[in-house]
Design a protein around this motif. Structure first.
Motif, PDB file in Angstrom:
ATOM      1  N   ALA A 120      20.273  30.807  65.940  1.00  0.00           N
ATOM      2  CA  ALA A 120      21.120  31.231  64.830  1.00  0.00           C
ATOM      3  C   ALA A 120      21.069  32.737  64.624  1.00  0.00           C
ATOM      4  O   ALA A 120      22.078  33.364  64.283  1.00  0.00           O
ATOM      5  CB  ALA A 120      20.701  30.517  63.553  1.00  0.00           C
ATOM      6  N   PHE A 121      19.885  33.336  64.833  1.00  0.00           N
ATOM      7  CA  PHE A 121      19.741  34.769  64.606  1.00  0.00           C
ATOM      8  C   PHE A 121      19.726  35.571  65.900  1.00  0.00           C
ATOM      9  O   PHE A 121      19.420  36.762  65.895  1.00  0.00           O
ATOM     10  CB  PHE A 121      18.470  35.037  63.795  1.00  0.00           C
ATOM     11  N   LEU A 122      20.055  34.880  67.012  1.00  0.00           N
ATOM     12  CA  LEU A 122      20.218  35.542  68.309  1.00  0.00           C
ATOM     13  C   LEU A 122      18.974  36.318  68.725  1.00  0.00           C
ATOM     14  O   LEU A 122      19.053  37.471  69.178  1.00  0.00           O
ATOM     15  CB  LEU A 122      21.438  36.470  68.273  1.00  0.00           C
ATOM     16  N   VAL A 123      17.814  35.686  68.577  1.00  0.00           N
ATOM     17  CA  VAL A 123      16.564  36.282  69.052  1.00  0.00           C
ATOM     18  C   VAL A 123      15.875  35.259  69.943  1.00  0.00           C
ATOM     19  O   VAL A 123      16.135  34.050  69.834  1.00  0.00           O
ATOM     20  CB  VAL A 123      15.634  36.686  67.886  1.00  0.00           C
ATOM     21  N   PRO A 124      14.969  35.699  70.837  1.00  0.00           N
ATOM     22  CA  PRO A 124      14.245  34.741  71.673  1.00  0.00           C
ATOM     23  C   PRO A 124      13.410  33.781  70.833  1.00  0.00           C
ATOM     24  O   PRO A 124      12.914  34.146  69.760  1.00  0.00           O
ATOM     25  CB  PRO A 124      13.346  35.642  72.534  1.00  0.00           C
ATOM     26  N   GLU A 125      13.242  32.573  71.330  1.00  0.00           N
ATOM     27  CA  GLU A 125      12.459  31.587  70.585  1.00  0.00           C
ATOM     28  C   GLU A 125      11.029  32.064  70.364  1.00  0.00           C
ATOM     29  O   GLU A 125      10.442  31.832  69.305  1.00  0.00           O
ATOM     30  CB  GLU A 125      12.456  30.249  71.332  1.00  0.00           C
ATOM     31  N   SER A 148      28.721  34.969  64.884  1.00  0.00           N
ATOM     32  CA  SER A 148      27.341  35.398  64.718  1.00  0.00           C
ATOM     33  C   SER A 148      26.364  34.522  65.480  1.00  0.00           C
ATOM     34  O   SER A 148      25.216  34.872  65.650  1.00  0.00           O
ATOM     35  CB  SER A 148      26.968  35.385  63.227  1.00  0.00           C
ATOM     36  N   ARG A 149      26.803  33.353  65.957  1.00  0.00           N
ATOM     37  CA  ARG A 149      25.906  32.453  66.659  1.00  0.00           C
ATOM     38  C   ARG A 149      26.734  31.545  67.560  1.00  0.00           C
ATOM     39  O   ARG A 149      27.945  31.446  67.403  1.00  0.00           O
ATOM     40  CB  ARG A 149      25.120  31.606  65.666  1.00  0.00           C
ATOM     41  N   PRO A 150      26.104  30.843  68.478  1.00  0.00           N
ATOM     42  CA  PRO A 150      26.826  29.928  69.339  1.00  0.00           C
ATOM     43  C   PRO A 150      27.522  28.848  68.526  1.00  0.00           C
ATOM     44  O   PRO A 150      27.024  28.413  67.494  1.00  0.00           O
ATOM     45  CB  PRO A 150      25.712  29.320  70.218  1.00  0.00           C
ATOM     46  N   ARG A 151      28.681  28.416  69.002  1.00  0.00           N
ATOM     47  CA  ARG A 151      29.453  27.415  68.254  1.00  0.00           C
ATOM     48  C   ARG A 151      28.807  26.045  68.324  1.00  0.00           C
ATOM     49  O   ARG A 151      28.916  25.250  67.419  1.00  0.00           O
ATOM     50  CB  ARG A 151      30.889  27.338  68.782  1.00  0.00           C
ATOM     51  N   GLY A 152      28.119  25.730  69.413  1.00  0.00           N
ATOM     52  CA  GLY A 152      27.498  24.416  69.537  1.00  0.00           C
ATOM     53  C   GLY A 152      25.996  24.501  69.425  1.00  0.00           C
ATOM     54  O   GLY A 152      25.379  25.368  70.016  1.00  0.00           O
ATOM     55  N   THR A 153      25.369  23.585  68.669  1.00  0.00           N
ATOM     56  CA  THR A 153      23.923  23.594  68.544  1.00  0.00           C
ATOM     57  C   THR A 153      23.315  22.229  68.780  1.00  0.00           C
ATOM     58  O   THR A 153      22.115  22.104  68.899  1.00  0.00           O
ATOM     59  CB  THR A 153      23.508  24.079  67.134  1.00  0.00           C
ATOM     60  N   HIS A 154      24.116  21.187  68.851  1.00  0.00           N
ATOM     61  CA  HIS A 154      23.604  19.844  69.100  1.00  0.00           C
ATOM     62  C   HIS A 154      24.538  19.149  70.083  1.00  0.00           C
ATOM     63  O   HIS A 154      25.437  18.420  69.708  1.00  0.00           O
ATOM     64  CB  HIS A 154      23.525  19.032  67.805  1.00  0.00           C
ATOM     65  N   THR A 157      14.518  23.476  63.676  1.00  0.00           N
ATOM     66  CA  THR A 157      13.450  23.794  64.615  1.00  0.00           C
ATOM     67  C   THR A 157      13.405  25.294  64.861  1.00  0.00           C
ATOM     68  O   THR A 157      14.364  26.018  64.574  1.00  0.00           O
ATOM     69  CB  THR A 157      13.660  23.073  65.952  1.00  0.00           C
ATOM     70  N   THR A 158      12.293  25.736  65.425  1.00  0.00           N
ATOM     71  CA  THR A 158      12.166  27.157  65.751  1.00  0.00           C
ATOM     72  C   THR A 158      13.257  27.584  66.719  1.00  0.00           C
ATOM     73  O   THR A 158      13.828  28.674  66.593  1.00  0.00           O
ATOM     74  CB  THR A 158      10.780  27.441  66.363  1.00  0.00           C
ATOM     75  N   ALA A 159      13.567  26.729  67.690  1.00  0.00           N
ATOM     76  CA  ALA A 159      14.614  27.058  68.659  1.00  0.00           C
ATOM     77  C   ALA A 159      15.974  27.210  67.987  1.00  0.00           C
ATOM     78  O   ALA A 159      16.745  28.120  68.316  1.00  0.00           O
ATOM     79  CB  ALA A 159      14.676  25.983  69.745  1.00  0.00           C
TER      80      ALA A 159
END
Length: 426
Positions: A141-146, A202-208, A134-136
């Protein structure tokens, strides 16, 4: 509302590019097909959680996405013609495997990596359309606003729509003469996705929910490996496609040992190699063995060969650094660059001593690319530490800490500096 499980999330990601590709090939509008498929995925993520995965999940997604396309087509001047085209399409045919899902996914990957798009746009579109993220998720993943990522994807779609004015159909594999150059872009994008995911912190450890990054279907390294498998399967004779997949497998094999229980990075030389994924090592090595006999070796194959030498050593002391140095020498000849020389300097130090490595490193000290990364100071600090210059090494580590956004690397470098006698902040 009951959410689908991890296995179903992975299934949806696998089916997404197949559905987008099928609809695009039939109706000629990639942007509409992508939007319709995303809505079908959202519907599946809720309805399948309640009723379970249907017998023919791909046909289900195609049916829902096609209904979304019908709704859109009703609002334009070609309603009757387009609805007639939709009426001729029986989604149940998809369950029998009559459509070339693999070809569609590969075509979609080539489309997302169109050379007219910028690299950030290529990355975003590949993860959205082919990866099914998803866009979110891509924004995280790239640490930018949705909102920023959504705009980037929208602009990229608009560019692709504008390209429809070019000669020839847009949704098709590029001509043979163009395919080699476009494949190089595809492989580069997959390599960048893998590196983005593999970079510690480089990104948050949890995504789901409570799933860790290593377990999540949104994990960029997992997605990059899946897409690299797709390219390799479609182009099994291409040495660089095989080499890239081998490089990813041989590198990701070390992930289980790359951090300790507290999240602290563990250097390659200090890793518990019993934790490495030996299935990945075996698969990557086998891929590499089949391609190294080619008359022309590419940079991905050579990088994979270097990774294989590391992975095949039973311990750090047994590493064949002379072979690694020879491979870096070849890599530097066919694909010269500051990053290659940066990595080669470590091999020089291990073979000829840290002062020789520092001399090699000095040749790229003024390279503009080195001013954009903290890696130069990390490597220089390591070589100075090996040479016994603790004060110089601490200075390098402090500069690297200030230049990296990775919390994991900051902690690791601070510990390295502290072990040399002073805290990193002093």
């Amino acid at each position: 509302m009951r959410q689908v499980g991890a296995a179903t999330v992975d299934l949806l990601r696998e089916l997404a590019p197949q559905v987008i590709g099928l609809l695009t090939r039939r109706y000629g509008n990639w942007a509409s097909a992508e939007d319709a498929t995303q809505e079908a995925l959202i519907a599946a993520s809720t309805q399948w959680g309640e009723g379970g995965v249907p017998e023919h999940p791909k046909a289900w997604l195609v049916t829902v996405a096609t209904r979304r396309l019908v709704d859109e087509f009703r609002s334009d001047g070609a309603r009757r013609e387009r609805e007639a085209a939709v009426g001729e399409f029986d989604p149940e045919e998809i369950a029998s495997g009559g459509e070339s899902a693999e070809d569609d996914s590969l075509t979609l990957l080539f489309l997302c990596c169109h050379p007219a798009l910028s690299t950030p746009s290529q990355l975003a579109l590949t993860l959205r359309a082919v990866g099914g993220l998803t866009t979110a998720e891509i924004a995280r993943a790239f640490l930018v606003p949705e909102s920023t990522m959504a705009q980037r994807i929208s602009r990229a779609k608009a560019q692709l729509r504008a390209l429809r004015g070019e000669p020839g159909p847009l949704f098709s594999l590029p001509p043979e003469a163009e395919r080699a150059a476009r494949l190089a872009v595809v492989l580069q994008v997959l390599y960048l996705i893998f590196n983005e995911g593999y970079t510690p912190g480089s990104r948050p450890r949890g995504t789901h929910g409570d799933r860790s990054a290593a377990e999540s279907g949104a994990d960029l390294t997992t997605e990059a490996i899946r897409l690299a498998r797709l390219v390799h399967h479609a182009l099994p004779e291409n040495g660089e496609a095989s080499g890239l997949l081998a490089l990813m497998l041989l590198t990701d094999a070390r992930r289980p040992a790359s951090q300790d229980a507290d999240g602290m990075l563990v250097a390659l030389a200090d890793q518990d190699r019993s934790l490495w994924r030996r299935d990945f090592v075996a698969e990557g090595t086998a891929l590499l063995t089949r391609t190294l006999g080619a008359a022309t070796l590419g940079p991905y194959q050579l990088q994979a060969a270097i990774a294989a030498v590391h992975d095949e050593a039973p311990d750090a002391r047994s590493t064949d650094w002379a072979q690694i140095l020879a491979l870096y020498g070849t890599l530097e000849r066919i694909s010269p660059g500051a990053v290659v020389t940066l990595n080669k300097s470590v091999a020089v130090a291990m073979v000829h001593g840290p002062r020789a490595g520092l001399a090699e490193l000095a040749t790229i000290a003024d390279d503009p690319a080195m001013r954009q990364t903290h890696r130069f100071d990390v490597v220089r600090g390591h070589l100075l530490e090996l040479a016994g210059d603790a004060e110089g090494a601490r200075g390098c580590y402090r500069r690297a800490i200030a230049a990296t956004a990775s919390t994991a690397e900051q902690r690791y470098l601070a510990l390295r500096a502290a072990r040399l006698g002073l805290g990193a902040g002093e």
